[in-house]
Design a protein around this motif. Structure first.
Motif, PDB file in Angstrom:
ATOM      1  N   TRP A   1       0.910  11.316   6.671  1.00  0.00           N
ATOM      2  CA  TRP A   1       1.187  10.545   7.889  1.00  0.00           C
ATOM      3  C   TRP A   1      -0.039   9.715   8.238  1.00  0.00           C
ATOM      4  O   TRP A   1      -1.175  10.203   8.189  1.00  0.00           O
TER       5      TRP A   1
ATOM      6  N   SER B   1       3.293   5.561   9.665  1.00  0.00           N
ATOM      7  CA  SER B   1       3.979   5.575   8.376  1.00  0.00           C
ATOM      8  C   SER B   1       3.905   6.951   7.739  1.00  0.00           C
ATOM      9  O   SER B   1       2.952   7.705   7.953  1.00  0.00           O
TER      10      SER B   1
ATOM     11  N   THR C   1       4.184   8.636   3.857  1.00  0.00           N
ATOM     12  CA  THR C   1       4.145   8.297   2.431  1.00  0.00           C
ATOM     13  C   THR C   1       4.277   9.568   1.605  1.00  0.00           C
ATOM     14  O   THR C   1       3.602  10.561   1.876  1.00  0.00           O
TER      15      THR C   1
ATOM     16  N   THR D   1       6.970   4.721   0.939  1.00  0.00           N
ATOM     17  CA  THR D   1       6.461   4.669   2.311  1.00  0.00           C
ATOM     18  C   THR D   1       7.562   4.204   3.253  1.00  0.00           C
ATOM     19  O   THR D   1       8.301   3.266   2.941  1.00  0.00           O
ATOM     20  N   GLU D   2       7.670   4.889   4.394  1.00  0.00           N
ATOM     21  CA  GLU D   2       8.619   4.506   5.441  1.00  0.00           C
ATOM     22  C   GLU D   2       7.833   4.366   6.739  1.00  0.00           C
ATOM     23  O   GLU D   2       6.929   5.161   7.014  1.00  0.00           O
ATOM     24  N   GLU D   3       8.196   3.353   7.564  1.00  0.00           N
ATOM     25  CA  GLU D   3       7.414   3.045   8.759  1.00  0.00           C
ATOM     26  C   GLU D   3       8.238   3.175  10.027  1.00  0.00           C
ATOM     27  O   GLU D   3       9.472   3.037  10.004  1.00  0.00           O
TER      28      GLU D   3
END
Length: 303
Positions: A160, A187, A189, A194-196
């Motif tokens: 994170w 974000s 990962t 990766t997601e935001e």
């Protein structure tokens, strides 16, 4: 001594080999009744000498054949290394030892330790966050974020990160803490994916709506100690996301209403996304004094 007897020609008196039928000098025929001129032996002795000469010739031919055969047998095969043949002197002058039939002791192979094979990284196809946009209203306020990895059961570690620690911080369990007013991105990962999520912090509370009592006087919710659990919320229409808007600081029953069809709200304060847009939820709270307190919450609906 010659192998063949000589005879004397009766015409020219010259000597020639007895095997000839004519004199090579004058061509006269040999006198068969005459005697040879060298030893006076008879014709039988001449034949014996002829036989002996043939035998000696055969012996010489056989000896030559044996010598040639032995020479061919001792020749090195084509492509052979002379230094590896028994008793052969190499170019440097040292005689190489003949090959031995005894087994040669081969030293055992030396064990060389190798590094263990690298453990392959866990495979991650996608990451799903519980929120991709939310608002916090107080310094020190916290919000727990969660990340779901696909495929299920993968052991990939989730990292994170907050792009601006001056706005919010996030620990490695996904707990977000508001630090100061602003907007940033948190974000997650894992496995190269990766997601935001957008995070807004409104540390200085927005202006509270005025409170109007029955006598026409006005006031604020803050002055009466009544407040809402949230004043700015982002929810998703694709999943029909919902949340409950609560009223704090009163035992009265509030009345909820919305000015837009992009959300629905029931009598218990449950707000559900219907379609994309922005709505204002109005909450009216009666007080024991007979006055009413009106509070508002902005709801943003996205896909």
């Amino acid at each position: 001594m010659a192998f063949f007897n000589e005879v004397k020609c009766g015409r020219c008196d010259r000597k020639y080999s007895s095997i000839r039928s004519r004199c090579p000098y004058c061509g006269a025929r040999k006198n068969r009744d005459g005697k040879d001129s060298s030893s006076g032996k008879n014709v039988q002795n001449n034949r014996l000498q002829f036989i002996i000469g043939v035998i000696v010739f055969i012996i010489i031919v056989l000896a030559v054949i044996i010598l040639v055969s032995a020479s061919l047998k001792n020749r090195e095969p084509e492509g052979a290394d002379p230094s590896e043949s028994p008793g052969v002197v190499s170019v440097d002058g040292n005689e190489s030892a003949p090959p031995s039939d005894e087994p040669v002791d081969t030293p055992p192979p030396t064990f060389v330790p190798t590094d263990p094979p690298a453990t392959p990284a866990p495979v991650v196809n996608s990451i799903t966050l519980n929120r991709d946009d939310f608002t916090m209203f107080k310094v020190g306020e916290t919000f727990q974020m969660t990340a779901t990895l696909s495929p299920a059961g993968t052991e990939a570690e989730i990292i994170w990160i907050s792009e601006d620690d001056n706005v919010v911080t996030v620990d490695q369990d996904g707990l977000v803490t508001a630090v100061d007013r602003g907007t940033t991105i948190v974000s997650a990962t894992a496995g190269g994916i990766t997601e935001e999520c957008i995070v807004r912090v409104r540390a200085d509370a927005p202006k509270k709506p005025e409170v109007t009592d029955n006598s026409g006087s006005s006031g604020s919710g803050a002055s009466s100690g009544i407040s809402l659990s949230a004043t700015d919320v982002t929810i998703h229409s694709s999943t029909k996301e919902k949340f409950t808007l609560k009223v704090n600081g009163t035992d009265s029953t509030p009345v909820y209403s919305s000015n837009s069809t992009c959300v629905s709200v029931d009598a218990n304060g449950t707000v559900e996304a219907v379609s994309n847009g922005t709505a204002t939820i109005t909450v009216t709270v009666p007080e024991s004094s007979g006055s009413t307190v009106t509070l508002e919450c902005i709801v943003r609906v996205i896909s």
